[in-house]
Design a protein around this motif. Structure first.
Motif, PDB file in Angstrom:
ATOM      1  N   THR A 133       0.873  -1.163   0.000  1.00  0.00           N
ATOM      2  CA  THR A 133       0.000   0.000   0.000  1.00  0.00           C
ATOM      3  C   THR A 133       0.915   1.220   0.000  1.00  0.00           C
ATOM      4  O   THR A 133       1.671   1.439   0.941  1.00  0.00           O
ATOM      5  N   GLY A 136      -2.014   5.550  -1.041  1.00  0.00           N
ATOM      6  CA  GLY A 136      -3.418   5.328  -1.360  1.00  0.00           C
ATOM      7  C   GLY A 136      -3.657   4.321  -2.473  1.00  0.00           C
ATOM      8  O   GLY A 136      -4.780   4.193  -2.957  1.00  0.00           O
ATOM      9  N   PRO A 175      -8.597  -0.121  -1.219  1.00  0.00           N
ATOM     10  CA  PRO A 175     -10.028  -0.148  -0.886  1.00  0.00           C
ATOM     11  C   PRO A 175     -10.475   0.995   0.026  1.00  0.00           C
ATOM     12  O   PRO A 175     -11.526   1.567  -0.199  1.00  0.00           O
ATOM     13  N   ASP A 176      -9.675   1.377   1.017  1.00  0.00           N
ATOM     14  CA  ASP A 176     -10.083   2.464   1.903  1.00  0.00           C
ATOM     15  C   ASP A 176      -9.822   3.842   1.310  1.00  0.00           C
ATOM     16  O   ASP A 176     -10.211   4.856   1.859  1.00  0.00           O
ATOM     17  N   ALA A 177      -9.149   3.892   0.134  1.00  0.00           N
ATOM     18  CA  ALA A 177      -8.859   5.168  -0.514  1.00  0.00           C
ATOM     19  C   ALA A 177      -9.946   5.543  -1.523  1.00  0.00           C
ATOM     20  O   ALA A 177      -9.922   6.609  -2.089  1.00  0.00           O
ATOM     21  N   GLU A 178     -10.858   4.612  -1.779  1.00  0.00           N
ATOM     22  CA  GLU A 178     -11.894   4.870  -2.806  1.00  0.00           C
ATOM     23  C   GLU A 178     -13.003   5.741  -2.291  1.00  0.00           C
ATOM     24  O   GLU A 178     -13.288   5.849  -1.167  1.00  0.00           O
TER      25      GLU A 178
END
Length: 178
Positions: A133, A136, A175-178
């Motif tokens: 990762t 992002g 996934p958490d940056a979307e």
């Protein structure tokens, strides 16, 4: 002496990351050979592009990836066509997908006219890899690839099963940056 520089880890330069999507050179010696032919042609269409490096890039087109399990299918879109010898040599890489399992993965391609119902074959394989990762993004960089039996058929057995091909890289939003 600057002690601060020794204690702060360097952040990866953003421009050293692969572009978003799937980036693959296929086999550079093969592409160079084709482009040296009087009738050799390399085309990238339907969203695929040829980067300044000469590698091909396919933009993301959905899919699902479970970071905890390291499994899933990552879909990309685009069509790369490599041809020469007056049509006797033709390789098509259409709408590649990365299919990840616990033991490794495959890059699969659509046969014939690309579409949702197109038959798919595994073109190359690679060992299991955990993405990093970075900034992002989920990044798989420099995955070593080998031609599958079906991939050898795509190249008319000019390269055998297990032949090393160019490394591939993938970059997607985390996934958490979307």
């Amino acid at each position: 002496m600057n002690n601060h520089a020794d204690t702060v880890p360097a952040a990866p330069a953003r421009d050293l990351l692969p572009p978003e999507g799937l980036t693959w050179g296929v086999k550079r010696s093969f592409v160079r050979y084709l482009t040296s032919l009087p009738d050799g042609a390399v085309a990238a269409v339907e969203g695929a592009s040829v980067l300044e490096s000469g590698f091909f890039n396919f933009p993301p087109d959905g899919g699902s990836f479970d970071p905890a399990a390291g499994t899933g299918i990552l879909r990309f879109r685009g069509d790369v066509r490599l041809e020469g010898h007056f049509g006797m040599m033709f390789v098509q890489i259409a709408n590649p997908w990365i299919e990840l399992g616990s033991g490794g993965g495959f890059l699969t391609v659509a046969l014939g006219e690309p579409g949702e119902a197109a038959e798919r074959i595994p073109l190359i394989s690679f060992a299991a890899a955990v993405p990093q990762t970075i900034g992002g993004s989920l990044v798989w960089q420099g995955l070593e690839t080998r031609l599958t039996r079906e991939g050898s058929d795509v190249f008319n057995q000019q390269y055998g099963t297990g032949q090393e091909m160019d490394p591939l890289s993938i970059r997607l939003p985390a996934p958490d940056a979307e």
